[in-house]
Design an enzyme around this catalytic site. Sequence first.
Site, PDB file in Angstrom:
ATOM      1  N   THR A  92      66.410 -80.696  41.858  1.00 51.23           N
ATOM      2  CA  THR A  92      65.898 -80.283  40.558  1.00 51.23           C
ATOM      3  C   THR A  92      66.272 -81.323  39.511  1.00 51.23           C
ATOM      4  OG1 THR A  92      66.064 -78.639  38.792  1.00 51.23           O
ATOM      5  CG2 THR A  92      67.969 -78.854  40.252  1.00 51.23           C
ATOM      6  N   ASP A 141      66.138 -80.409  36.491  1.00 49.76           N
ATOM      7  CA  ASP A 141      66.537 -79.567  35.362  1.00 49.76           C
ATOM      8  C   ASP A 141      68.045 -79.507  35.167  1.00 49.76           C
ATOM      9  OD1 ASP A 141      63.846 -79.064  35.235  1.00 49.76           O
ATOM     10  OD2 ASP A 141      63.968 -77.159  36.309  1.00 49.76           O
ATOM     11  N   GLY A 169      63.807 -77.097  45.633  1.00 48.47           N
ATOM     12  CA  GLY A 169      64.281 -76.307  44.507  1.00 48.47           C
ATOM     13  C   GLY A 169      64.661 -74.893  44.915  1.00 48.47           C
TER      14      GLY A 169
END
Length: 559
Positions: free
Chosen positions: A218, A220, A189
Amino acid sequence: MGFDCKSHMKRIDGDAGYVLEDVPHLTDYISDLPTYSNPLQFNPAYSAVKQYFVNDDDTVAQKIVVHKDSPRGTHFRRAGPRQKVYFHSDEVHACIVTCGGLCPGLNTVIREIVCGLYHMYGVTRILGIDGGYRGFYSKNTISLTPKVVNDIHKRGGTILGTSRGGHDTSKIVDSIQDREINEVYILGGDGTQRGAAVIYEEIRKRGLKVAVAGIPKTIDNDIPVIDKSFGFDTAVEEAQRAINAAHVEAESTENGIGLVKLMGRYSGFIAMYATLASRDVDCCLIPESPFYLEGKGGLFEFIEKRLKEFGHMVIVIAEGAGQDLLSEGMDGQDASGNKLLKDVGWDQTAGWPVMIIPITIAYFHHKNTNQLRSYSEHEAANSFFMKPCVYVPAAILGIILGLNGYIYAYSVACLPVSTASLILATQLAFTALFALLLVKQKFTPYSINSVVVLTIGASVLALHTSSDKPNNESTGCTIGMLVNNNFKVISREAREYELGEAKYYMVMIGSALTWQCYMTGAIGVVFCHSSLLSCIISTVLLPVTEILGVIFFHEKVPS
C-alpha cells in the site's frame, strides 16, 4: 470480491494487562513438526554478527506512549529470522504472486524475496504466478532466479502482472497442492490479504505443510506498527509535482484555486507528508480530521479569507476526506472487496440538467440542518448560502445565459441556416472583445491573428451555406420547437423516416444527448479555462460540421 473468513487469530494474555495477538502458524495444526538450523548460521556474511536472530518472545507494542499506571496493552509478534526453521532448503518450492493495484517498489520486493531465498537460504526453486490470484489456475508460471530479477527494480509495475478479483479458493489451493508448492508469498493490499487468510484456512483444513506469508502492499502507509510501507515515499514525491503544477496554475489566475486530490482511502499520510514537503499548500484536508463547510470557522470562510489576502490558494484533499459531507448512494465494492468511496470531485464534471439534482438536494439538506442546528446560539438559520455580492451577479449571468439560449433556439427555428451560422461565427470576436474589456485578457499577435482568421473564415463559410431548414420540419431544440409549434410534426417525420420509425426516435434521442454533452463541455471549458477558449472550440467545429455534412450527406459546398 468478499471474503467470509474466520481467522484463527491467537490471543495470549499476560501480566499487567499484556496482550499478544499472535499470527497462525504451521504448528497449530501439524504436531511434531521437525525443525532445522537456520542456514544463516553458516553464511559467512551473517555468521559473524551477534544477536542477529530474533528471540521467539520478542514482541512489538501497538502503542508506544503509555502512562505509568496504564496496562501494557496489545503487542504483536516481532518479525525476523529465527534460529530454527521448519523447512529444509532442498525441499522448499516457493511461489510469489502480486494482486490488486500497482504500487511503486513491487519489482524491488520481488527481487529481494528471490535473492534472499536464493543467496541467504539456499532455495533454488521459485515460481512467479502470472496475473494475480487467477494466475494460479488459468495462466503459466514464471521461473524466477537472481539472474532473471537482476535489474527488474529499475522498471515500473510488476513483472508478474496483477489483477483484481479472480479468487477461487478451491482452485488456488488445488494448484498449490498439484505443483507441490510449500511457501506462498502474497503481495497485495487489504483485500488481497483477506484472500490470503482464506487460502490459509483452506490449507489448514487439508492439513498441508504450506506456509502463507502476506506482504502488505500500500502506498497509503496505513499499516500500524511498521515504520513505513513500500511505495509511500515515491507517492509523496509524485504528489509534490501535482501540487507544484496546481500552485503555478492558481498563482497565474486571479482568485485561482488549485485543488489536488490524492490517494489514501481512510488515511491522510500521503496528503499530509506531501503538504509538509511542498510548502505551497494553504489547506490540507484528511479523513482523520473532520471539517465542515459553512459558518464561522468553516472551510468556505477560510477560502474566502485566503483569497482576499493572497489572491490564490492551493487545497490538498485526501481521497477519503469529507465523506460525511457528500450524498449517500455509493455503497458498492470494487473487485478486491474494498468499499467504493464517494468522489469529492464529481460535481466539477456534471452539467445541466444533472447538476440541478445535487444542488437542489444540497440546498434543502443544508436548510433543514441549519434550522435544527445553527453554528451558535444567537445565529439564526439561513435560507440563502450565497452572499448578495456573489448571488446578484450570478443571477444576472444566469438570466443572460438563459436569454442567450432562448434567442439562439428561436434563431435556429425561424432563421435560415446561413444567417444563424453567421451569428454564431461572430460570437468569437464578440467574446474576445469583452474578455479584453472586462477581465483584461492578454492577447499576443498570434492570438489576435487567430481570432481574426477564425472569425472571417467562419463568416465566409456561413454566408455561402445553402442547406436552409425545409418547411414544416421539426428542429432539434426544445425552446425553438415550442416557439415554432413543431412538436406536432415529430410523429409525421417518424412515419416518413427512411430507416424506420424506431430508428428515427433513436437518432432524435442520440442527437439530444450529443447536444447535451456539447453544452456541458462548453460550460465546463468556460469554468475550467475561459469563455474565449470555449468560443474558439465552437468556431473551429463549424467547418468540421460542413465537412461531415459533405461526407455523410453529400452536401454541395461552394468553393
